[in-house]
Design an enzyme around this catalytic site. Structure first.
Site, PDB file in Angstrom:
ATOM      1  N   HIS A   1      20.275 -13.876 -22.682  1.00  0.00           N
ATOM      2  CA  HIS A   1      19.617 -13.697 -21.376  1.00  0.00           C
ATOM      3  C   HIS A   1      18.124 -14.021 -21.422  1.00  0.00           C
ATOM      4  O   HIS A   1      17.451 -13.973 -20.384  1.00  0.00           O
ATOM      5  CB  HIS A   1      19.809 -12.269 -20.867  1.00  0.00           C
ATOM      6  CG  HIS A   1      21.232 -11.917 -20.574  1.00  0.00           C
ATOM      7  ND1 HIS A   1      22.023 -12.661 -19.744  1.00  0.00           N
ATOM      8  CD2 HIS A   1      21.998 -10.877 -21.012  1.00  0.00           C
ATOM      9  CE1 HIS A   1      23.229 -12.109 -19.668  1.00  0.00           C
ATOM     10  NE2 HIS A   1      23.243 -11.033 -20.442  1.00  0.00           N
TER      11      HIS A   1
ATOM     12  N   ASP B   1      30.554 -14.583 -23.833  1.00  0.00           N
ATOM     13  CA  ASP B   1      30.176 -13.211 -23.485  1.00  0.00           C
ATOM     14  C   ASP B   1      30.706 -12.865 -22.088  1.00  0.00           C
ATOM     15  O   ASP B   1      30.942 -13.753 -21.252  1.00  0.00           O
ATOM     16  CB  ASP B   1      28.650 -13.113 -23.500  1.00  0.00           C
ATOM     17  CG  ASP B   1      28.124 -11.697 -23.440  1.00  0.00           C
ATOM     18  OD1 ASP B   1      27.819 -11.136 -24.500  1.00  0.00           O
ATOM     19  OD2 ASP B   1      28.009 -11.157 -22.322  1.00  0.00           O
TER      20      ASP B   1
ATOM     21  N   HIS C   1      28.967 -11.625 -19.759  1.00  0.00           N
ATOM     22  CA  HIS C   1      27.915 -11.992 -18.817  1.00  0.00           C
ATOM     23  C   HIS C   1      27.482 -13.436 -19.028  1.00  0.00           C
ATOM     24  O   HIS C   1      27.461 -13.926 -20.162  1.00  0.00           O
ATOM     25  CB  HIS C   1      26.704 -11.066 -18.988  1.00  0.00           C
ATOM     26  CG  HIS C   1      27.027  -9.616 -18.854  1.00  0.00           C
ATOM     27  ND1 HIS C   1      27.327  -8.822 -19.940  1.00  0.00           N
ATOM     28  CD2 HIS C   1      27.103  -8.827 -17.763  1.00  0.00           C
ATOM     29  CE1 HIS C   1      27.571  -7.589 -19.521  1.00  0.00           C
ATOM     30  NE2 HIS C   1      27.441  -7.556 -18.207  1.00  0.00           N
TER      31      HIS C   1
ATOM     32  N   ASP D   1      31.995  -8.016 -25.240  1.00  0.00           N
ATOM     33  CA  ASP D   1      32.032  -7.100 -24.101  1.00  0.00           C
ATOM     34  C   ASP D   1      33.038  -7.504 -23.037  1.00  0.00           C
ATOM     35  O   ASP D   1      33.210  -6.784 -22.050  1.00  0.00           O
ATOM     36  CB  ASP D   1      30.642  -6.925 -23.486  1.00  0.00           C
ATOM     37  CG  ASP D   1      29.871  -8.221 -23.339  1.00  0.00           C
ATOM     38  OD1 ASP D   1      30.381  -9.283 -23.731  1.00  0.00           O
ATOM     39  OD2 ASP D   1      28.734  -8.174 -22.831  1.00  0.00           O
TER      40      ASP D   1
END
Length: 343
Positions: free
Chosen positions: A158, A193, A195, A282
């Protein structure tokens, strides 16, 4: 497969973050390291300490203004009367093409996208060693290893070139990709991931030498909200070199593997000489953020499928949070990958 990690990476210990306006215990805990180390050990990996690679490989990705901020902001913040124990921004610029503030408060808002990446006394050092783990894995692959695993914590995908966000400070996957680029004409980054890897996308969005592909939960109601949609294809010279594959929430193993097949077509068309896998765990059904309902068996199949690309591969740890199966999920991915590729 070689693996790399340094104990300094555990020292970053954020206390809390804001979610929907409520302060909650921070999920990016040092304990993640112990679970991931156990998972790597169960997969038969011996973990080595990386070297100190200096700022060079990191400065290839991040601006000097930003790196100077990360190194010094905690000490500056502590000189503010009544300041919080951790650096947490309370103001952000509407646009980032105006003046650069001189104050610590203003620079925190400029260089931190959100309130979920607080900076404390150990953050800079932990982030450096996390990035150096990624560099060491890339150097191992450049030296002839078919693959290597970097246990990167704090994570990185990120983080933009000059902005921290989403638990991330230095973009480890981008650092690994550019380390590989020194000997590979083209490098692909495959982000799996939960996200979207918005920072990685932003870093390479106008570049044709690094293909970025991200499979993730639909961001319409999930972090990072503003990026990760299918229409984002790159810009300028990078147009056509970014592929986002957002998936419906709770879609499970089969949908993930179907999206991987689409990702592989794009990667093969790019003909990369090396691959970086931004490995988030995740997406797991039992993860605190588990919005894609991938199973432990599913991670084994994902690892096996990626190994089928038959590319020199650096696996960079991204998300995956505290749950009973965190280590098992890493073991499943690594054994699936290694079972297809060999040692």
């Amino acid at each position: 497969m070689k693996a790399f990690y340094a104990n300094e990476q555990k020292r970053h210990e954020p206390k809390a973050y804001l979610s929907s306006g409520t302060a909650r215990p921070h999920p990016e805990k040092p304990e993640r390291v112990e679970r991931l180390l156990a998972g790597a050990s169960s997969a038969g990996l011996a973990v080595e300490r990386p070297k100190n690679h200096g700022l060079g490989p990191i400065a290839a990705v991040h601006s000097p203004e930003y790196l100077d901020f990360l190194e010094h902001i905690f000490a500056r913040w502590q000189r503010i009367e009544g300041a919080s124990a951790e650096v947490i921004p309370n103001i952000h610029p509407v646009t980032r093409n105006g003046s650069y503030p001189a104050s610590a408060v203003g620079q925190a808002g400029y260089h931190m996208a959100d309130t979920v990446c607080p900076i404390s006394t150990e953050t800079w050092n932990s982030a450096l060693w996390s990035a150096w783990s990624a560099v060491e894995a890339a150097e191992a692959v450049k030296a002839g290893a078919p693959s290597a695993y970097a246990l990167c914590r704090p994570p990185g995908h990120h983080a933009f070139a000059d902005v921290a966000g989403g638990f991330c400070f230095i973009n480890n996957s981008a650092v690994a990709a550019l380390a590989l680029r020194r000997s590979a004409a083209r490098v692909a980054i495959l982000d799996v991931d939960l996200h979207h890897g918005n920072g990685t996308q932003g870093i390479f969005y106008a570049r044709p030498d690094v293909l970025t592909v991200s499979l993730h939960a639909d961001p319409v109601c999930l972090y990072p909200f503003f990026w990760g949609y299918a229409g984002e294809r790159g810009e300028g010279a990078g147009l056509g070199y970014n592929l986002n594959l957002p998936l419906p929430h709770k879609s499970g193993d089969a949908a993930f593997l179907e999206a991987l097949a689409i990702a592989f077509r794009r990667i093969r068309a790019f003909a990369p000489e090396a691959l970086v896998v931004a490995l988030g765990l995740d997406a797991f059904e039992g993860d605190p953020f588990g919005g894609l309902s991938v199973t432990t068996v599913g991670f084994s199949r994902i690892g096996e499928a990626i190994a089928g690309l038959d590319l020199p591969t650096v696996i960079v740890q991204e998300g995956g949070y505290l749950c009973d199966a965190l280590g098992d999920n890493l073991t499943a991915f690594l054994t699936g990958f290694g079972g297809r590729r060999g040692p």
